[in-house]
Design a protein around this motif. Structure first.
Motif, PDB file in Angstrom:
ATOM      1  N   GLU A  55       3.601  -7.436  -1.996  1.00  0.00           N
ATOM      2  CA  GLU A  55       4.848  -7.728  -2.717  1.00  0.00           C
ATOM      3  C   GLU A  55       4.604  -7.775  -4.219  1.00  0.00           C
ATOM      4  O   GLU A  55       5.422  -7.275  -5.010  1.00  0.00           O
ATOM      5  N   ALA A  56       3.479  -8.360  -4.640  1.00  0.00           N
ATOM      6  CA  ALA A  56       3.161  -8.406  -6.067  1.00  0.00           C
ATOM      7  C   ALA A  56       3.006  -6.994  -6.619  1.00  0.00           C
ATOM      8  O   ALA A  56       3.518  -6.683  -7.704  1.00  0.00           O
ATOM      9  N   HIS A  57       2.320  -6.144  -5.881  1.00  0.00           N
ATOM     10  CA  HIS A  57       2.134  -4.776  -6.346  1.00  0.00           C
ATOM     11  C   HIS A  57       3.465  -4.028  -6.408  1.00  0.00           C
ATOM     12  O   HIS A  57       3.694  -3.226  -7.325  1.00  0.00           O
ATOM     13  N   GLY A  66       7.185  -1.579  -9.961  1.00  0.00           N
ATOM     14  CA  GLY A  66       8.572  -1.151 -10.039  1.00  0.00           C
ATOM     15  C   GLY A  66       9.027  -0.330  -8.853  1.00  0.00           C
ATOM     16  O   GLY A  66       9.978   0.457  -8.955  1.00  0.00           O
ATOM     17  N   TYR A  67       8.361  -0.538  -7.699  1.00  0.00           N
ATOM     18  CA  TYR A  67       8.744   0.207  -6.511  1.00  0.00           C
ATOM     19  C   TYR A  67       9.968  -0.440  -5.852  1.00  0.00           C
ATOM     20  O   TYR A  67      10.088  -1.664  -5.811  1.00  0.00           O
ATOM     21  N   GLU A  68      10.825   0.386  -5.301  1.00  0.00           N
ATOM     22  CA  GLU A  68      12.025  -0.144  -4.641  1.00  0.00           C
ATOM     23  C   GLU A  68      11.676  -0.854  -3.348  1.00  0.00           C
ATOM     24  O   GLU A  68      12.252  -1.895  -3.018  1.00  0.00           O
ATOM     25  N   ALA A  69      10.732  -0.292  -2.600  1.00  0.00           N
ATOM     26  CA  ALA A  69      10.343  -0.872  -1.311  1.00  0.00           C
ATOM     27  C   ALA A  69       8.851  -1.153  -1.287  1.00  0.00           C
ATOM     28  O   ALA A  69       8.058  -0.471  -1.952  1.00  0.00           O
ATOM     29  N   ARG A  70       8.477  -2.162  -0.530  1.00  0.00           N
ATOM     30  CA  ARG A  70       7.072  -2.493  -0.365  1.00  0.00           C
ATOM     31  C   ARG A  70       6.394  -1.429   0.494  1.00  0.00           C
ATOM     32  O   ARG A  70       6.968  -0.947   1.467  1.00  0.00           O
ATOM     33  N   MET A  71       5.172  -1.060   0.142  1.00  0.00           N
ATOM     34  CA  MET A  71       4.411  -0.104   0.941  1.00  0.00           C
ATOM     35  C   MET A  71       4.106  -0.688   2.317  1.00  0.00           C
ATOM     36  O   MET A  71       3.921  -1.901   2.466  1.00  0.00           O
ATOM     37  N   GLU A  72       4.068   0.159   3.317  1.00  0.00           N
ATOM     38  CA  GLU A  72       3.586  -0.258   4.624  1.00  0.00           C
ATOM     39  C   GLU A  72       2.090  -0.542   4.517  1.00  0.00           C
ATOM     40  O   GLU A  72       1.414  -0.075   3.593  1.00  0.00           O
ATOM     41  N   ASN A  73       1.569  -1.304   5.499  1.00  0.00           N
ATOM     42  CA  ASN A  73       0.158  -1.698   5.461  1.00  0.00           C
ATOM     43  C   ASN A  73      -0.785  -0.517   5.269  1.00  0.00           C
ATOM     44  O   ASN A  73      -1.689  -0.537   4.427  1.00  0.00           O
ATOM     45  N   LYS A  74      -0.569   0.538   6.062  1.00  0.00           N
ATOM     46  CA  LYS A  74      -1.465   1.687   6.015  1.00  0.00           C
ATOM     47  C   LYS A  74      -1.406   2.368   4.651  1.00  0.00           C
ATOM     48  O   LYS A  74      -2.438   2.743   4.078  1.00  0.00           O
ATOM     49  N   ALA A  75      -0.205   2.508   4.122  1.00  0.00           N
ATOM     50  CA  ALA A  75      -0.046   3.157   2.817  1.00  0.00           C
ATOM     51  C   ALA A  75      -0.664   2.307   1.710  1.00  0.00           C
ATOM     52  O   ALA A  75      -1.288   2.844   0.778  1.00  0.00           O
ATOM     53  N   PHE A  76      -0.505   0.991   1.810  1.00  0.00           N
ATOM     54  CA  PHE A  76      -1.074   0.111   0.783  1.00  0.00           C
ATOM     55  C   PHE A  76      -2.601   0.153   0.819  1.00  0.00           C
ATOM     56  O   PHE A  76      -3.256   0.193  -0.224  1.00  0.00           O
ATOM     57  N   SER A  77      -3.168   0.168   2.034  1.00  0.00           N
ATOM     58  CA  SER A  77      -4.625   0.258   2.155  1.00  0.00           C
ATOM     59  C   SER A  77      -5.127   1.571   1.568  1.00  0.00           C
ATOM     60  O   SER A  77      -6.171   1.604   0.899  1.00  0.00           O
TER      61      SER A  77
END
Length: 213
Positions: free
Chosen positions: A162-164, A169-180
């Motif tokens: 959420e901090a990232h 400035g992203y509209e949606a939070r990345m999914e776990n796999k995408a964030f990793s």
């Protein structure tokens, strides 16, 4: 307990700022973050298990009762205490089982915390994950706090994601796999990236008059 030097953390912050604008914004707000440290111990592993998948308030209450019941949270006390009374502190049956399997692994020498601290991050993580009850999130937090592994990273940490999102400035939070996958570009300083994001979260909480996470 082990932590990277402040100079190493600062150097990593500067490198990360060149890689990711979100981290650059966090660094501009927080400066060099303090490294979260904890003595290498069964207590840290047990506490992290208790805090998984429940609210901080609920976990605080449960952990307080566990400490009050055991007096000192050690593998021997967990393994020899009245299990139903320990569970009555608010532990689910799976969490109670995990506390026991981790305690047994340490008592029997299958999990050697000194060896974990001395090993490289991948070997240390593998030893932790070999113990039933220690999942990736628990292992990675332990490697950050107790072993000072500068590239350990708690995949799936909602606060970091959420901090990232907000900093980037992203509209949606990345999914776990995408964030990793995104975090791969932060190697070999992913642990510093985590501390930058946590530091920014706590700075925002302080502005709102909310206690740090």
């Amino acid at each position: 307990m082990t932590a990277p030097s402040r100079a190493a953390i600062q150097s990593a912050c500067e490198a990360l700022s060149d890689i990711d604008p979100a981290l650059a914004r966090a660094y501009a707000t927080t400066g060099v973050p303090d490294w979260r440290t904890h003595a290498p111990s069964y207590v840290l592993l047990a506490r992290t298990v208790v805090y998984q998948l429940v609210s901080t308030r609920a976990a605080d209450a449960i952990w307080g009762r566990v400490e009050a019941f055991l007096g000192e949270v050690t593998p021997d006390r967990v393994l020899t205490c009245d299990q139903e009374k320990l569970r009555a502190c608010g532990l689910s049956r799976p969490k109670l089982s995990h506390l026991n399997t981790i305690a047994a692994a340490i008592s029997e020498g299958a999990l050697d915390l000194a060896r974990v601290e001395a090993a490289d991050v991948e070997a240390a993580r593998a030893e932790l994950l070999a113990v039933k009850g220690i999942g990736p999130w628990t292992a990675d937090l332990y490697l950050l706090y107790a072993a000072g592994k500068i590239d350990a990273f708690p995949h799936g940490d909602a606060a970091l994601m959420e901090a990232h999102r907000r900093l980037g400035g992203y509209e949606a939070r990345m999914e776990n796999k995408a964030f990793s996958a995104h975090a791969e570009r932060w190697r070999p300083h992913r642990g510093v990236a985590a501390h930058l994001l946590w530091g920014w979260v706590n700075a925002e909480r302080a502005k709102a008059g909310v206690p740090p996470a």
